[in-house]
Scaffold this motif. Structure first.
Motif, PDB file in Angstrom:
ATOM      1  N   GLU A  54      -7.911   4.496   0.334  1.00 46.98           N
ATOM      2  CA  GLU A  54      -8.730   4.007   1.440  1.00 46.98           C
ATOM      3  C   GLU A  54      -9.507   5.147   2.101  1.00 46.98           C
ATOM      4  O   GLU A  54      -9.276   6.321   1.812  1.00 46.98           O
ATOM      5  CB  GLU A  54      -7.869   3.282   2.480  1.00 46.98           C
ATOM      6  N   ASP A 110     -12.647   2.145   5.867  1.00 44.68           N
ATOM      7  CA  ASP A 110     -11.811   0.951   5.864  1.00 44.68           C
ATOM      8  C   ASP A 110     -11.139   0.807   7.225  1.00 44.68           C
ATOM      9  O   ASP A 110     -11.076  -0.251   7.804  1.00 44.68           O
ATOM     10  CB  ASP A 110     -10.739   1.047   4.773  1.00 44.68           C
ATOM     11  N   THR A 115      -9.019   9.254  -1.987  1.00 40.83           N
ATOM     12  CA  THR A 115      -8.757   8.826  -0.624  1.00 40.83           C
ATOM     13  C   THR A 115      -9.530   9.769   0.283  1.00 40.83           C
ATOM     14  O   THR A 115      -9.522  10.975   0.060  1.00 40.83           O
ATOM     15  CB  THR A 115      -7.251   8.944  -0.322  1.00 40.83           C
ATOM     16  N   ASP A 124      -8.773  -1.625  11.769  1.00 43.64           N
ATOM     17  CA  ASP A 124      -9.641  -1.754  10.604  1.00 43.64           C
ATOM     18  C   ASP A 124     -11.061  -1.847  11.141  1.00 43.64           C
ATOM     19  O   ASP A 124     -11.290  -2.158  12.316  1.00 43.64           O
ATOM     20  CB  ASP A 124      -9.261  -2.974   9.763  1.00 43.64           C
ATOM     21  N   LYS A 153       0.845  -1.188   0.000  1.00 41.05           N
ATOM     22  CA  LYS A 153       0.000   0.000   0.000  1.00 41.05           C
ATOM     23  C   LYS A 153       0.882   1.239   0.000  1.00 41.05           C
ATOM     24  O   LYS A 153       1.913   1.284   0.660  1.00 41.05           O
ATOM     25  CB  LYS A 153      -0.886   0.000   1.250  1.00 41.05           C
TER      26      LYS A 153
END
Lengths: 343, 346
Positions: free
Chosen positions: B44, B225, B209, B240, B3
């Motif tokens: 995310e 997320d 994002t 998470d 990521k």
């Protein structure tokens, strides 16, 4: 004393605002009832008329608002027949109200003790000293620590949650039979909201009080109410016991609301919003007011306003689907592919 | 696939001075954000949740330098934003946009919609002048409005539509990161759901994002997320989404989750009732900031500041800052005042 089954019965209440642009029907034919000692939730989005309904009950509307018709039977007597002087006896004494914003509904230049004492001196004929002692007792009842000290403080010295407790102390000082709570926890954080809802519930049981809870929060309704009136565009579209409403909602609007709601307690794939927006009061649809947004609407819905239909559980729904005249699919599924209520 | 870090916040502090006294000297500070660090990866949605005064909005504003942060590093794609000059920062804001809570206050009522959106493009020089009109109409369609509405004034729109205008304005400069500061909090649920779905669609379409700031855990569970829970300027827990809601570790997170009313009358749940109010951020409690309301607090919590940490029973990336995660998890430690833990609707 006359006999009555429900502490409050509202029949066909109509409240309008007479503006320069014409009449705006904010509340249009609202009916509901509240058995003694129970809690009724009035739920709806902005502009549904829920707060105006509450203000109408106590005749607290200011110009250009006016109650046009209907009946408000409190303990069997129609409050709309009362004079302003008689209403003043009722307000704060038999029926009390708390508001959303505790900062603006408390007077900033008087101590909280003075503000609680005021209604006690007016309604209960207590003298200043007795009223202050009773105020301290009330502050203690609503869970304010060191009430002897707090009684002489001003609203700005208290936090939001404390102020709402003071509002509740004020509202309950004269031991009312009914409490109208208009979005009492909307301005508060959830951990404080939990405290306040708990307090209202506890005091309701202790004082054998009936409560009308006006809110936009379906979670609050599910946790505090026995009965629910769902309002949309000035009308009650569904009146139901709380369990049926959440387990098997019947009006497509109620279904849509529950499907729009993001839940913290379960995993959801996608939210299913209601399309469009609430109609402007000046351009109300001719037929069912929800018909422009309703996925099941037919020509019947768009052409004529449905009445309230009573189902086998004695719940009421304002929707053509449940009438004999329904011209759409007899097997119509308003819940979509999956039911919202489970487990 | 590794990521990519888009935004990295390190040891961010935001202290607001309180002036007072005879000479108007700084007498104290409001420690709105006090030494927080976190990372947001590309594509995310990270949410910051917490109650009023926890510092969530201040964090968002400090990242964009709408308020100059007191201390700390905010790296965006490797560049430390706090070291940029004002004009460099302004240019950088092309990549970082914000949507505010109140669509009535954040749009100039005297500008027509196309001017509102064009202003952003003009400042960032994002689209050549002659192409702007076309772009505005395209943007309005993207957010679910009609091109002809470009020449209307904000008062002609409902709250939900105004929020769409705010979103169109943010999108107009093709940002990489959008900070949504309580962007759906003022909306009714049926409209809120429309806007949430729109934000999700836009994220897929443009690879956005989001840093999503909200007090509503239902909304947060839906859109995020990963989630950061803040309390009084500090991070209590990062995780998470799934792990946070199903396996919360910090006593504050647990209390917060249990306090939310559930729209299901049959669901019985144990409510952890927190005593009292959030303390003032002017003189926040020593040690763990939550100790004044925590049902597990001990002497150690009063004196020692807990660090964020992960224990073996927690999922990778799930961190909480509590001295007693293990003891509480194993049941070795019980909440002090059990009477405070009440069953509702029993």
């Amino acid at each position: 004393m006359s006999t009555y089954k429900n502490i409050l019965e509202v029949r066909n209440l109509q409240t309008s605002f007479f503006t320069d642009d014409g009449e705006v029907k904010a509340v249009d034919g609202v009916s509901f009832e509240l058995p003694k000692g129970k809690t009724l939730g009035v739920v709806g989005e902005s502009g549904s008329g829920k707060s105006i309904t509450a203000l109408s009950l106590l005749q607290l509307l200011s110009k250009p608002g006016k109650i046009k018709g209907g009946e408000i039977l409190f303990k069997g007597k129609n409050l709309l027949d009362y004079t302003e002087k008689q209403m003043r006896e009722i307000r704060g004494n038999d029926i009390s109200m708390i508001f959303q914003e505790p900062m603006t509904s408390l007077n900033p230049v008087y101590t909280v003790g003075y503000q609680i004492s005021e209604s006690l001196m007016i309604h209960q004929n207590l003298n200043k000293r007795e009223a202050k002692l009773k105020s301290i007792e009330m502050l203690k009842l609503v869970g304010i620590p060191s009430p002897e000290k707090r009684v002489d403080q001003y609203p700005f010295e208290l936090s939001g949650g404390m102020r709402q407790r003071v509002m509740i102390a004020m509202a309950l000082a004269c031991n009312p039979d009914m409490l109208i709570a208009d979005e009492p926890t909307t301005a508060l954080d959830v951990t404080i909201q939990a405290q306040i809802l708990d307090l209202i519930r506890e005091l309701q049981a202790k004082l054998d009080m009936s409560v009308i809870m006006i809110t936009h929060d379906l979670g609050v309704v599910a946790e505090t109410c026995d009965y629910v009136a769902v309002m949309y565009a000035g009308q009650v579209v569904e009146f139901s016991d709380v369990r049926s409403l959440f387990k098997k909602p019947k009006h497509p609007y109620t279904v849509g609301l529950l499907k729009s709601l993001p839940r913290h307690d379960i995993e959801q794939e996608k939210l299913q919003p209601i399309k469009g927006t609430v109609p402007s009061p000046k351009e109300m649809p001719v037929g069912c007011r929800f018909s422009p947004r309703c996925p099941a609407a037919t020509d019947l819905c768009r052409g004529r306003m449905p009445g309230l239909i009573t189902d086998e559980q004695k719940n009421e729904i304002r929707c053509w689907i449940y009438s004999e005249e329904w011209d759409g699919d007899p097997e119509v599924n308003i819940y979509g592919e999956e039911r919202i209520a489970e487990g | 696939m590794a990521k990519k870090e888009l935004l990295k916040v390190e040891n961010l502090k935001q202290y607001f001075p309180i002036k007072g006294g005879f000479l108007g000297r700084t007498v104290n500070y409001v420690k709105a954000v006090d030494d927080i660090s976190f990372t947001v990866y590309e594509g995310e949605t990270v949410s910051i949740v917490g109650e009023s005064g926890c510092g969530k909005s201040t964090t968002g504003r400090a990242i964009l330098r709408l308020d100059e942060p007191t201390e700390g590093v905010v790296s965006f794609e490797g560049t430390d934003l706090t070291t940029l000059s004002r004009s460099e920062m302004r240019r950088k804001r092309k990549d970082l946009q914000i949507i505010f809570q109140d669509p009535y206050a954040s749009i100039n009522p005297r500008q027509i919609v196309s001017a509102v959106i064009e202003e952003a493009m003009h400042i960032q020089n994002a689209v050549p002048k002659e192409k702007r009109r076309e772009r505005i109409e395209e943007l309005l369609q993207t957010v679910g409005l009609q091109p002809y509405q470009a020449d209307r004034y904000p008062h002609e729109f409902s709250g939900g539509q105004r929020q769409r205008i705010g979103i169109a304005r943010a999108l107009s400069v093709n940002p990489k990161l959008i900070i949504c500061d309580e962007a759906v909090s003022a909306l009714d649920v049926s409209i809120q759901a429309q806007v949430l779905n729109l934000l999700e669609e836009l994220q897929d379409e443009f690879g956005l994002t989001y840093l999503f700031i909200s007090h509503d855990l239902g909304v947060v569970r839906h859109i995020s997320d990963r989630i950061i829970v803040m309390y009084l300027g500090k991070i209590m827990e990062i995780s998470d989404k799934k792990s946070l809601f199903e396996n919360p570790q910090h006593p504050y997170t647990k209390a917060l989750l249990s306090a939310i009313p559930v729209p299901d009358p049959d669901k019985k749940k144990e409510r952890i009732m927190l005593k009292g109010d959030v303390p003032s951020p002017i003189d926040p409690p020593t040690g763990c900031r939550f100790h004044t309301r925590c049902p597990y607090a001990t002497e150690k919590c009063v004196t020692d500041v807990p660090e964020l940490r992960t224990l073996p029973h927690m999922k990778e990336g799930h961190q909480a800052s509590c001295h007693y995660i293990e003891e509480i998890h194993s049941g070795e430690m019980q909440p002090r005042d059990y009477s405070e833990k009440t069953k509702i609707k029993a």
